[in-house]
Design a protein around this motif. Structure first.
Motif, PDB file in Angstrom:
ATOM      1  N   GLY A 188      17.299 -16.240   0.310  1.00 35.68           N
ATOM      2  CA  GLY A 188      17.484 -15.922  -1.095  1.00 35.68           C
ATOM      3  C   GLY A 188      18.580 -16.738  -1.737  1.00 35.68           C
ATOM      4  N   ARG A 189      19.055 -16.254  -2.865  1.00 33.33           N
ATOM      5  CA  ARG A 189      19.990 -17.007  -3.681  1.00 33.33           C
ATOM      6  C   ARG A 189      21.379 -16.371  -3.685  1.00 33.33           C
ATOM      7  NH1 ARG A 189      16.630 -19.927  -2.923  1.00 33.33           N
ATOM      8  NH2 ARG A 189      18.461 -20.855  -1.982  1.00 33.33           N
ATOM      9  N   TYR A 190      22.359 -17.176  -4.019  1.00 31.11           N
ATOM     10  CA  TYR A 190      23.754 -16.749  -4.080  1.00 31.11           C
ATOM     11  C   TYR A 190      23.920 -15.687  -5.158  1.00 31.11           C
ATOM     12  CZ  TYR A 190      28.794 -16.988  -4.770  1.00 31.11           C
ATOM     13  OH  TYR A 190      30.116 -16.669  -4.891  1.00 31.11           O
ATOM     14  N   PRO A 191      24.715 -14.642  -4.959  1.00 29.40           N
ATOM     15  CA  PRO A 191      25.592 -14.405  -3.802  1.00 29.40           C
ATOM     16  C   PRO A 191      24.974 -13.516  -2.721  1.00 29.40           C
ATOM     17  CG  PRO A 191      26.172 -12.901  -5.538  1.00 29.40           C
ATOM     18  CD  PRO A 191      25.029 -13.729  -6.071  1.00 29.40           C
ATOM     19  N   LYS A 192      23.663 -13.254  -2.820  1.00 29.58           N
ATOM     20  CA  LYS A 192      23.029 -12.369  -1.844  1.00 29.58           C
ATOM     21  C   LYS A 192      22.781 -13.065  -0.507  1.00 29.58           C
ATOM     22  CE  LYS A 192      20.893  -9.364  -5.302  1.00 29.58           C
ATOM     23  NZ  LYS A 192      19.624  -8.816  -5.842  1.00 29.58           N
ATOM     24  N   ASN A 193      23.051 -14.378  -0.429  1.00 25.67           N
ATOM     25  CA  ASN A 193      22.787 -15.113   0.811  1.00 25.67           C
ATOM     26  C   ASN A 193      24.071 -15.506   1.541  1.00 25.67           C
ATOM     27  OD1 ASN A 193      23.777 -17.097  -0.866  1.00 25.67           O
ATOM     28  ND2 ASN A 193      21.906 -18.300  -0.942  1.00 25.67           N
ATOM     29  N   THR A 194      25.158 -14.802   1.295  1.00 24.45           N
ATOM     30  CA  THR A 194      26.421 -15.147   1.972  1.00 24.45           C
ATOM     31  C   THR A 194      26.529 -14.521   3.359  1.00 24.45           C
ATOM     32  OG1 THR A 194      27.547 -13.337   0.835  1.00 24.45           O
ATOM     33  CG2 THR A 194      27.697 -15.527  -0.169  1.00 24.45           C
ATOM     34  N   THR A 195      25.623 -13.591   3.679  1.00 24.14           N
ATOM     35  CA  THR A 195      25.513 -13.054   5.029  1.00 24.14           C
ATOM     36  C   THR A 195      24.095 -13.307   5.511  1.00 24.14           C
ATOM     37  OG1 THR A 195      27.160 -11.330   4.623  1.00 24.14           O
ATOM     38  CG2 THR A 195      25.685 -10.998   6.476  1.00 24.14           C
ATOM     39  N   PHE A 196      23.958 -14.062   6.594  1.00 20.66           N
ATOM     40  CA  PHE A 196      22.617 -14.394   7.093  1.00 20.66           C
ATOM     41  C   PHE A 196      22.687 -14.646   8.589  1.00 20.66           C
ATOM     42  CE2 PHE A 196      24.793 -18.077   5.434  1.00 20.66           C
ATOM     43  CZ  PHE A 196      24.602 -19.074   6.382  1.00 20.66           C
ATOM     44  N   ASN A 197      21.668 -14.141   9.296  1.00 24.75           N
ATOM     45  CA  ASN A 197      21.643 -14.221  10.758  1.00 24.75           C
ATOM     46  C   ASN A 197      23.015 -13.808  11.322  1.00 24.75           C
ATOM     47  OD1 ASN A 197      18.981 -14.898  10.843  1.00 24.75           O
ATOM     48  ND2 ASN A 197      19.302 -17.071  11.223  1.00 24.75           N
ATOM     49  N   HIS A 198      23.719 -14.727  11.985  1.00 24.06           N
ATOM     50  CA  HIS A 198      25.009 -14.389  12.599  1.00 24.06           C
ATOM     51  C   HIS A 198      26.201 -14.882  11.777  1.00 24.06           C
ATOM     52  CE1 HIS A 198      22.159 -14.689  16.129  1.00 24.06           C
ATOM     53  NE2 HIS A 198      22.595 -13.446  16.215  1.00 24.06           N
ATOM     54  N   THR A 199      25.951 -15.317  10.541  1.00 17.02           N
ATOM     55  CA  THR A 199      26.990 -16.000   9.759  1.00 17.02           C
ATOM     56  C   THR A 199      27.401 -15.195   8.540  1.00 17.02           C
ATOM     57  OG1 THR A 199      26.114 -18.134  10.475  1.00 17.02           O
ATOM     58  CG2 THR A 199      27.551 -18.145   8.553  1.00 17.02           C
ATOM     59  N   LYS A 200      28.698 -15.211   8.271  1.00 14.41           N
ATOM     60  CA  LYS A 200      29.263 -14.564   7.095  1.00 14.41           C
ATOM     61  C   LYS A 200      30.145 -15.576   6.374  1.00 14.41           C
ATOM     62  CE  LYS A 200      30.939 -11.340   4.269  1.00 14.41           C
ATOM     63  NZ  LYS A 200      30.119 -10.741   3.204  1.00 14.41           N
TER      64      LYS A 200
END
Length: 853
Positions: free
Chosen positions: A374-386
């Motif tokens: 998705g798009r920022y800021p909803k994509n700042t946490t993904f899989n194992h990354t923050k």
């Protein structure tokens, strides 16, 4: 020497044994997926460009009297230590060929061979771009070279019997050239997984482009090279269809989302700039079956440590399978960052960015081709990354890996399965007082390998004009406190040195110990006699360590005085100091007359940090003027002039001082004042089509300066001219007042025009922008706008990115309300609300002041 020759011979025999099956190692399938031949799996490789064998890098190593091959050894170790597995290099063909296109056995060719060999040793795969038209000078002037392309312009290289014949001769000889360190001709090296024909071509004719590419592909294939061949489609994207019609298997792109050569460090949150990679011709039928690689990328002129993982996420969403940052700065040159001033990446001198690139590599390898979050800021946490822009932090937290770019409160996901820790600062498992990076790798139960990098300090802005005579970053091998809390080590364990000449050892008590830069084994019990010290962790040997050998030669002080405070406030003065000899004291010094001073001792609060609070009763008049004096065992230095001695000396004559103004207590926060200049303003870059002029109009009254912007017209593809003023530090400084404001005021005019529409907007730290289009008149008077009248508008992505087809506007995927305390920048746009016929006219505004009230 004999041992070295014997080693190379053995390696040559080993590599030669693969000649029969090394013709083809990769291919591109019918759906455009780049794959390995041996197991048909999808390729995912992530790494760096590295150009020391050529141009300025080659010459600069000579200038400072270093050994090229030893420099390559050090850098390739650090690249491997970061877990990277991709290398891309564009060859300066003019330095390894003659005027006819014949290959020349130059020092540069030998270093290219050596670099390819060292990358191969570490399991790093390479894409080579054999042909680079243009000079070899940057950042110097071009130097004389024998090669046939040295004096060519790019458009001259694509047709003409003679120049094509020279290219054919050069390509044929290069690909048949046997690398003496591997024993393999380039055409047969399985670790050269693809070729990109030339670097950043500039075509102006579609038909000639297709014909040229097909001709060069034929030349390459005749040599016996079987791996895929790529061509650049982002430099002149208008010819993408012509490029893709040619007999190539893949396309190359670059990404500089914050522009290039801003000439100082960019501040702010640039996650919107890296939110997605746009390919406008992605549905082109001739493009769909082509593999995609990013041959160069970098958020230039930034030091934020959360951008690389976001870029990797965007690359995989756009189906890129190979990506290499441009460019890794050689350790021997990193003190000055001269190779490419607008880029700066080095494990020791930019540790947080380096860990960020490691996290980006993990992101790149684990994401599926085309996967989206998705798009920022909803994509700042993904899989194992923050990603956390507010704390300049990226964290990678999987079952067995825990990486963080700065101090974090996050805990490892599964400590029992944890095998690899990489960090800067402190976390729940490591508390560290130093500033460099550290690595913890589990060898076996109760035994961990610890590698500690030296402390670093930026003493000048590395993105300003470069010179080998200017130091931008220093390193110091200090002993630092470390506390490690791991279950299988317990609270008491031994620290044994591993790297050669490292005599530093110790014992941990209640998990705590002192540590110096180097490589160590941490072990709960006595190390078994049969322990294998020759084993590897990934691509590195257990006992390896590369530290710098450059000594600090001067005293450096890094300090930015507060611009202003209100009356009856204490003043906190902070500075960072480093010196070649022991620092005895650091003092804020006020001159009180002949040989009389008031001194305030600064307290050491970190590795390089010193702080003191000046009580308000000592602050009088309309400004607080002071020096900072550093006393070492070798003498005294006084700043800001960096002169010998102290203001108390009879012959001290330096007049330059730091200054903090004492301003009246008013319920306003000045965000922009033309009298202060506009050095924190981001202007449209050279790739913007709007032609504009700016100047600071002076007055006989120093306080009555005006910023004037005039635009020829808005008759362009995007009828908009936007610039930004970075004000985040001011807002943060005056937050107690900001939270009480409810309107902003602009003092400006329409210049010589009767009126001018302009959109004034505030960009918040979360990327949301709130603004209002107003009309300025030729008369100068304050215009007040209530915050409640601001509406959401699009953010203009500045500095403008490259390639030019990246998005111009951005709108975050959130619905947060306006909050003045979160203002990061003022966005001023000339274009919104202007009718089409009026876009053909001259546009102009002047601005004196913008403030919150």
């Amino acid at each position: 020497m004999k041992l070295a020759i014997k080693f190379v011979s053995i390696v040559t025999i080993v590599f030669n044994s693969g000649l029969l099956f090394s013709q083809s190692s990769t291919y591109v399938d019918d759906q455009g997926v780049f794959r390995w031949v041996n197991n048909k799996s999808e390729i995912r490789l992530f790494g760096v460009n590295y150009t020391l064998p050529f141009a300025h890098g080659f010459r600069a190593i000579n200038y400072i009297g270093k050994d090229h091959k030893k420099a390559i050894d050090k850098d390739v170790y650090h690249i491997a230590r970061m877990g990277l597995d991709a290398f891309r290099i564009h060859i300066w063909d003019s330095e390894i060929s003659d005027s006819l296109g014949n290959l020349v056995q130059s020092k540069q060719l030998d270093l290219l061979d050596y670099a390819l060999f060292k990358m191969k040793e570490r399991g790093i795969k390479t894409i080579v771009t054999p042909f680079k038209v243009g000079g070899n000078g940057y950042p110097e002037k071009n130097q004389p070279v024998p090669g046939f392309s040295a004096n060519l312009l790019k458009p001259q290289t694509y047709f003409g019997k003679e120049i094509l014949k020279k290219q054919e001769r050069y390509f044929t000889q290069l690909l048949n050239h046997v690398n003496p360190y591997t024993g393999l001709p380039y055409k047969n090296d399985p670790d050269i997984i693809a070729l990109e024909i030339n670097n950043e071509p500039q075509h102006d004719n579609a038909e000639i482009a297709t014909k040229y590419i097909n001709g060069m592909v034929e030349v390459i294939r005749k040599t016996g090279f079987e791996n895929p061949i790529f061509y650049n489609v982002s430099e002149r994207s208008e010819f993408a269809d012509a490029f893709c019609k040619a007999n190539i298997q893949g396309c190359t792109f670059q990404w500089y989302p914050t522009g290039l050569v801003y000439n100082k460090t960019l501040k702010g949150n640039y996650l919107p700039n890296v939110d997605s990679y746009n390919i406008p011709f992605k549905d082109n039928e001739n493009f769909k079956n082509k593999a995609r690689i990013i041959y160069e990328f970098d958020p230039a002129d930034t030091n934020q440590s959360y951008l690389y993982p976001a870029m990797a996420r965007s690359f995989r969403e756009a189906k890129f399978q190979f990506a290499t940052q441009f460019a890794y700065e050689p350790l021997d040159l990193a003190y000055a960052n001269t190779e490419y001033q607008t880029h700066y990446l080095n494990l020791i001198h930019t540790p947080s960015k380096s860990v960020s690139l490691m996290i980006a590599s993990e992101v790149f390898h684990e994401m599926r081709n085309g996967q989206s979050f998705g798009r920022y800021p909803k994509n700042t946490t993904f899989n194992h990354t923050k990603l956390d822009s507010g704390n300049d932090l990226a964290v990678y937290n999987s079952n067995d890996k825990f990486y963080y770019t700065n101090s974090t409160i996050y805990k490892p996901k599964n400590e029992k399965q944890l095998k690899h820790i990489v960090g800067v600062g402190s976390s729940h498992v490591v508390n560290y007082s130093g500033t460099g990076a550290y690595f913890l790798d589990k060898v076996e139960d109760g035994i961990w390998r610890l590698e500690v990098m030296p402390d670093f300090l930026w003493v000048n802005d590395p993105f300003e004009k470069a010179s080998l005579n200017k130091t931008v970053s220093i390193i110091e091998g200090n002993k630092q406190k470390m506390k490690i809390d791991l279950l299988d080590l317990g609270s008491e364990f031994s620290i044994s040195p591993l790297d050669i000449n490292n005599k530093f050892s110790g014992e941990a008590y209640k998990n705590e110990f002192l540590i110096a830069p180097g490589t160590y084994l941490l072990h709960k019990e006595v190390i078994p006699k049969k322990f294998d010290y020759n084993q590897r962790i990934g691509a590195i040997k257990l006992t390896e360590f590369v530290g710098p050998d450059r000594q600090i030669k001067d005293t450096y002080l890094v300090h930015s005085p507060l611009k202003e405070i209100e009356p009856n406030q204490d003043l906190t003065v902070k500075a960072k100091v480093v010196a070649p000899s022991e620092i005895l004291k650091v003092e804020v010094v006020l001159s009180k007359g002949y040989q009389k001073t008031s001194n305030y001792a600064m307290i050491k609060s970190g590795t390089f940090s010193y702080t003191v609070e000046i009580p308000k009763e000592k602050i009088n008049n309309n400004s607080f003027n002071y020096y900072i004096t550093v006393t070492t065992t070798k003498g005294q230095k006084t700043f800001p002039s960096n002169v010998e001695g102290s203001p108390a000396d009879w012959d001290f004559i330096s007049k330059e001082q730091y200054q903090t103004e004492i301003v009246s207590k008013e319920p306003i926060v000045v965000l922009f004042d033309a009298a202060d200049g506009f050095e924190n303003t981001i202007w449209p870059s050279q790739w913007n089509a709007v032609k504009y002029k700016t100047n600071l109009m002076s007055s006989k009254f120093a306080s009555m300066k005006t910023l004037k912007i005039s635009i020829q017209d808005l008759n362009t593809r995007i009828p908009d001219m936007t610039f930004k003023m970075l004000v985040g530090n001011k807002v943060k400084r005056w937050n107690p007042i900001v939270e009480k404001t409810n309107k902003f005021v602009i003092v400006g005019t329409s210049g010589t025009k009767k009126s001018q529409k302009v959109q004034i907007a505030f960009q918040l730290r979360n990327g949301v922008v709130f603004g209002k289009t107003i009309k300025l008149s030729s008369s100068k008077y304050p215009i007040e706008i209530n915050f409640q009248d601001l509406k959401r508008v699009s953010q203009v992505l500045l500095p403008r990115p490259y390639p030019v087809f990246q998005p111009y506007w951005f709108k975050p995927d959130n619905d947060e309300a306006f909050d003045a305390k979160e203002i990061e920048a003022i966005q001023i746009s000339i274009g919104p609300g202007i009718e089409k016929e009026q876009q053909l006219e001259n546009q102009q505004i002047t601005i004196d002041k913008i403030f919150l009230k």
